[in-house]
Design a protein around this motif. Structure first.
Motif, PDB file in Angstrom:
ATOM      1  N   ASP A  64       0.904  -1.186  -0.004  1.00 55.98           N
ATOM      2  CA  ASP A  64       0.158   0.052   0.027  1.00 55.98           C
ATOM      3  C   ASP A  64       0.984   1.327  -0.107  1.00 55.98           C
ATOM      4  OD1 ASP A  64      -2.459  -1.445   0.148  1.00 55.98           O
ATOM      5  OD2 ASP A  64      -2.372  -1.535   2.165  1.00 55.98           O
ATOM      6  N   PHE A  65       0.947   2.109  -1.251  1.00 46.95           N
ATOM      7  CA  PHE A  65       1.553   3.253  -1.335  1.00 46.95           C
ATOM      8  C   PHE A  65       0.660   4.430  -0.890  1.00 46.95           C
ATOM      9  CE2 PHE A  65       3.925   0.532  -4.306  1.00 46.95           C
ATOM     10  CZ  PHE A  65       5.234   0.934  -3.859  1.00 46.95           C
ATOM     11  N   GLY A  66       1.322   5.389  -0.156  1.00 45.33           N
ATOM     12  CA  GLY A  66       0.719   6.653   0.045  1.00 45.33           C
ATOM     13  C   GLY A  66       1.521   7.587  -0.731  1.00 45.33           C
ATOM     14  N   ILE A  67       0.623   8.637  -1.322  1.00 47.23           N
ATOM     15  CA  ILE A  67       1.218   9.798  -2.427  1.00 47.23           C
ATOM     16  C   ILE A  67       0.786  11.131  -1.612  1.00 47.23           C
ATOM     17  CG2 ILE A  67       1.200  10.693  -4.620  1.00 47.23           C
ATOM     18  CD1 ILE A  67       1.114   7.956  -5.533  1.00 47.23           C
ATOM     19  N   VAL A  68       1.777  11.894  -1.469  1.00 43.93           N
ATOM     20  CA  VAL A  68       1.226  13.246  -1.145  1.00 43.93           C
ATOM     21  C   VAL A  68       2.193  14.073  -2.029  1.00 43.93           C
ATOM     22  CG1 VAL A  68       1.655  14.889   0.695  1.00 43.93           C
ATOM     23  CG2 VAL A  68       0.996  12.492   1.028  1.00 43.93           C
ATOM     24  N   GLY A  69       1.524  15.245  -2.697  1.00 40.91           N
ATOM     25  CA  GLY A  69       2.113  16.226  -3.547  1.00 40.91           C
ATOM     26  C   GLY A  69       1.864  17.739  -2.895  1.00 40.91           C
ATOM     27  N   SER A  70       2.681  18.510  -3.508  1.00 43.41           N
ATOM     28  CA  SER A  70       2.501  20.173  -3.067  1.00 43.41           C
ATOM     29  C   SER A  70       1.274  20.722  -3.825  1.00 43.41           C
ATOM     30  CB  SER A  70       3.956  20.797  -3.430  1.00 43.41           C
ATOM     31  OG  SER A  70       4.181  20.775  -4.744  1.00 43.41           O
ATOM     32  N   SER A  71       0.962  20.116  -4.904  1.00 38.76           N
ATOM     33  CA  SER A  71      -0.393  20.694  -5.729  1.00 38.76           C
ATOM     34  C   SER A  71      -0.878  19.340  -6.453  1.00 38.76           C
ATOM     35  CB  SER A  71       0.339  21.525  -6.659  1.00 38.76           C
ATOM     36  OG  SER A  71       0.786  20.756  -7.591  1.00 38.76           O
ATOM     37  N   ARG A 112       9.811  -9.100  -9.270  1.00 37.80           N
ATOM     38  CA  ARG A 112       9.385  -8.166 -10.234  1.00 37.80           C
ATOM     39  C   ARG A 112       7.985  -7.595  -9.814  1.00 37.80           C
ATOM     40  NH1 ARG A 112       9.761 -10.521 -16.369  1.00 37.80           N
ATOM     41  NH2 ARG A 112      12.173 -11.074 -16.274  1.00 37.80           N
ATOM     42  N   PRO A 113       7.918  -6.467 -10.152  1.00 38.77           N
ATOM     43  CA  PRO A 113       6.380  -5.419 -10.049  1.00 38.77           C
ATOM     44  C   PRO A 113       5.754  -6.111 -10.863  1.00 38.77           C
ATOM     45  CG  PRO A 113       8.203  -4.036 -10.411  1.00 38.77           C
ATOM     46  CD  PRO A 113       8.742  -5.306 -10.635  1.00 38.77           C
ATOM     47  N   ARG A 114       4.264  -6.304 -10.204  1.00 36.82           N
ATOM     48  CA  ARG A 114       3.196  -6.768 -10.802  1.00 36.82           C
ATOM     49  C   ARG A 114       1.813  -5.848 -10.992  1.00 36.82           C
ATOM     50  NH1 ARG A 114       4.322 -12.408 -12.438  1.00 36.82           N
ATOM     51  NH2 ARG A 114       6.415 -11.897 -13.391  1.00 36.82           N
ATOM     52  N   ARG A 115       0.785  -6.246 -10.391  1.00 34.01           N
ATOM     53  CA  ARG A 115      -0.359  -5.196 -10.704  1.00 34.01           C
ATOM     54  C   ARG A 115       0.042  -3.881  -9.734  1.00 34.01           C
ATOM     55  NH1 ARG A 115      -5.289  -9.332  -9.550  1.00 34.01           N
ATOM     56  NH2 ARG A 115      -4.524 -10.972 -10.537  1.00 34.01           N
ATOM     57  N   ILE A 116      -0.721  -2.881 -10.321  1.00 35.34           N
ATOM     58  CA  ILE A 116      -0.716  -1.667  -9.559  1.00 35.34           C
ATOM     59  C   ILE A 116      -1.913  -0.894  -9.909  1.00 35.34           C
ATOM     60  CG2 ILE A 116       0.473  -0.439 -11.441  1.00 35.34           C
ATOM     61  CD1 ILE A 116       1.839   1.142  -9.033  1.00 35.34           C
ATOM     62  N   ALA A 117      -2.839  -0.237  -8.989  1.00 43.25           N
ATOM     63  CA  ALA A 117      -3.994   0.517  -9.081  1.00 43.25           C
ATOM     64  C   ALA A 117      -4.185   1.445  -8.123  1.00 43.25           C
ATOM     65  CB  ALA A 117      -5.040  -0.540  -9.153  1.00 43.25           C
ATOM     66  N   THR A 118      -4.842   2.531  -8.452  1.00 45.89           N
ATOM     67  CA  THR A 118      -5.166   3.579  -7.724  1.00 45.89           C
ATOM     68  C   THR A 118      -6.495   3.290  -6.801  1.00 45.89           C
ATOM     69  OG1 THR A 118      -4.031   5.123  -9.155  1.00 45.89           O
ATOM     70  CG2 THR A 118      -5.464   5.976  -7.268  1.00 45.89           C
ATOM     71  N   PRO A 128      -2.784  17.470  -1.096  1.00 45.86           N
ATOM     72  CA  PRO A 128      -3.250  16.608  -2.349  1.00 45.86           C
ATOM     73  C   PRO A 128      -2.537  15.511  -2.381  1.00 45.86           C
ATOM     74  CG  PRO A 128      -2.687  18.638  -3.326  1.00 45.86           C
ATOM     75  CD  PRO A 128      -2.133  18.808  -1.865  1.00 45.86           C
ATOM     76  N   ALA A 129      -3.342  14.282  -2.368  1.00 44.49           N
ATOM     77  CA  ALA A 129      -2.949  13.062  -1.844  1.00 44.49           C
ATOM     78  C   ALA A 129      -3.401  11.993  -2.792  1.00 44.49           C
ATOM     79  CB  ALA A 129      -3.090  12.672  -0.642  1.00 44.49           C
ATOM     80  N   ALA A 130      -3.025  10.757  -2.626  1.00 48.90           N
ATOM     81  CA  ALA A 130      -3.868   9.320  -3.091  1.00 48.90           C
ATOM     82  C   ALA A 130      -3.235   8.227  -2.765  1.00 48.90           C
ATOM     83  CB  ALA A 130      -3.257   9.401  -4.752  1.00 48.90           C
ATOM     84  N   ASP A 131      -3.769   7.173  -2.784  1.00 51.16           N
ATOM     85  CA  ASP A 131      -3.739   5.718  -2.328  1.00 51.16           C
ATOM     86  C   ASP A 131      -3.509   4.968  -3.624  1.00 51.16           C
ATOM     87  OD1 ASP A 131      -3.782   6.631   0.522  1.00 51.16           O
ATOM     88  OD2 ASP A 131      -6.122   6.654   0.028  1.00 51.16           O
ATOM     89  N   VAL A 132      -2.387   4.131  -3.409  1.00 49.20           N
ATOM     90  CA  VAL A 132      -2.050   3.213  -4.779  1.00 49.20           C
ATOM     91  C   VAL A 132      -1.918   1.726  -4.075  1.00 49.20           C
ATOM     92  CG1 VAL A 132      -0.669   2.713  -6.557  1.00 49.20           C
ATOM     93  CG2 VAL A 132      -1.163   5.001  -6.165  1.00 49.20           C
ATOM     94  N   GLY A 133      -2.524   0.732  -4.323  1.00 47.00           N
ATOM     95  CA  GLY A 133      -2.267  -0.524  -4.196  1.00 47.00           C
ATOM     96  C   GLY A 133      -1.425  -1.174  -5.246  1.00 47.00           C
ATOM     97  N   ALA A 134      -0.503  -2.028  -4.864  1.00 48.96           N
ATOM     98  CA  ALA A 134       0.311  -2.653  -5.810  1.00 48.96           C
ATOM     99  C   ALA A 134       0.902  -4.036  -5.222  1.00 48.96           C
ATOM    100  CB  ALA A 134       1.746  -1.970  -6.066  1.00 48.96           C
TER     101      ALA A 134
END
Length: 294
Positions: A64-71, A112-118, A128-134
Motif C-alpha cells: 500500500d503506497f501513499g502519495i502526497v504532493g505540493s499541488s 518483479r513488480p506486478r499489478r498496480i491500481a489507484t 493533495p494525496a492518493a492511495d495506490v495498491g500494488a
C-alpha cells in the motif's frame, strides 16, 4: 541503505520511497500468497496421508503506497512516476531478470513488480494525496541480507631439483595442490551460494564442507590468469559462465546439483584444488543471510 524502502533495477541506482519523496509505504509488504508444491499421497482404503517432498516457490506481496504532493498536478505526477517505475520496463522483456525490493533494514526480496491500481484520490484536499495498491511477485518468500564472502588462494608447491641416480622416463611438472579456509554463515533459513574462481588454474575443483554437508563443483577447464568462472545457484539465475566470453561452463564429473547448494547456518571449510605452476588463482564463495521477514 538509508533506512527507507527502495526499489532497485539491475545497473540502476535504487529509488527510495519516503516522506521526502512524496511516495511512501504505509506499512511493510503483506504476504498474500506463498506457493508450495507437495507430493502428498492418500492411499485408497487406508486412513491418513503419506507425505512426500515439499518445494517452496514464489510469493506475492501486497503493498500500500501513499502519495502526497505540493499541488494537485504534483500529486498526479508522483502517482504517474510510481506507475511508470512499477512497469519494470528494463527487465520485463528479459527472461530471469529480477529487481530488488529493499527494506529499511537492508534486506532484499528478488522479483518483479506486478499489478498496480489507484484506490483513492484526494487531489483537491490539503495536502493533495492518493492511495495506490500494488503487488510484488518475489522469486521466493525470503529476504536476503548484504552480500558476504570468503576466499582462499592456491599457492603452487615449490620443490627442489633432481636427485641422482635418474631413471627414465623422466616426468617434470607440477601436480594438483589444495588449500582451504573456514567461514561461518549465520542465517535464519538455508541460503543460496555463489562461487567465483579466478585463474590461472587447470581443472579447478571447489568444495564446501561442513558437518553432514558436502558440495563439490568441478570444472574441466584451463582458466587463464585474466579470466574467471562465475557460478550462481539462486533459482532465478542458475548456471556457470566464463567472465571473458560469457560462455557456459559445464560442470565436471562428480559435481553437486545446483538445487542442493543452499547453506544452513554453520561453519564451513572452503577448499580449492587445482594445478597452477605459476600465478595466484583464487576461489571465492558468496552468500546473503536469509530471513523470513524484511
Amino acid at each position: 541503505m538509508s533506512g527507507q524502502w527502495a526499489l532497485r533495477f539491475p545497473g540502476e541506482d535504487p529509488v527510495e520511497f519516503s516522506d521526502d519523496s512524496g511516495v511512501f509505504l504505509r506499512d511493510d509488504p503483506e504476504l498474500q500468497q506463498y506457493d508450495i508444491t507437495d507430493q502428498d499421497v492418500n492411499t485408497d482404503g487406508v486412513d491418513g496421508t503419506q507425505f512426500g517432498v515439499d518445494t517452496h516457490g514464489g510469493a506475492t506481496y501486497a503493498i500500500d503506497f501513499g502519495i502526497v504532493g505540493s499541488s494537485p498536478d504534483d500529486a498526479r505526477d508522483r502517482e504517474g512516476e510510481l506507475k511508470r517505475l512499477w512497469r519494470g520496463d528494463s527487465i520485463r522483456s528479459t527472461p530471469d531478470a529480477v529487481a530488488e525490493l529493499i527494506s529499511p533494514r537492508g534486506r532484499s526480496s528478488f522479483g518483479r513488480p506486478r499489478r498496480i491500481a489507484t484506490s483513492g484520490r484526494r487531489y483537491f484536499e490539503y495536502p493533495p494525496a492518493a492511495d495506490v495498491g500494488a503487488e510484488w511477485r518475489a522469486a521466493d518468500a525470503l529476504w536476503y541480507g548484504e552480500q558476504q564472502s570468503a576466499d582462499v588462494g592456491l599457492v603452487p608447491e615449490v620443490t627442489g631439483g633432481l636427485m641422482a641416480p635418474l631413471e627414465e622416463p623422466l616426468t617434470i611438472g607440477a601436480g594438483p595442490s589444495t588449500e582451504s579456509t573456514t567461514f561461518t554463515v549465520d542465517t535464519d533459513a538455508a541460503t543460496w551460494l555463489s562461487i567465483r574462481v579466478r585463474g590461472a588454474i587447470l581443472n579447478p575443483i571447489v568444495s564446501i564442507l561442513g558437518p553432514g554437508f558436502r558440495l563439490v563443483f568441478a570444472f574441466a577447464i584451463d582458466l587463464a590468469y585474466d579470466d574467471e568462472i562465475l557460478l550462481t545457484t539462486v533459482p532465478w539465475d542458475r548456471g556457470a559462465v566464463r567472465k571473458n566470453s560469457g560462455g557456459v561452463v559445464p560442470l565436471g564429473s562428480g559435481s553437486s546439483r545446483f538445487d542442493s547448494a543452499a547453506l544452513p547456518s554453520g561453519t564451513y571449510e572452503l577448499v580449492l584444488t587445482g594445478t597452477s605452476p605459476a600465478g595466484t588463482p583464487r576461489a571465492f564463495v558468496g552468500w546473503r543471510d536469509a530471513h523470513p521477514v524484511p
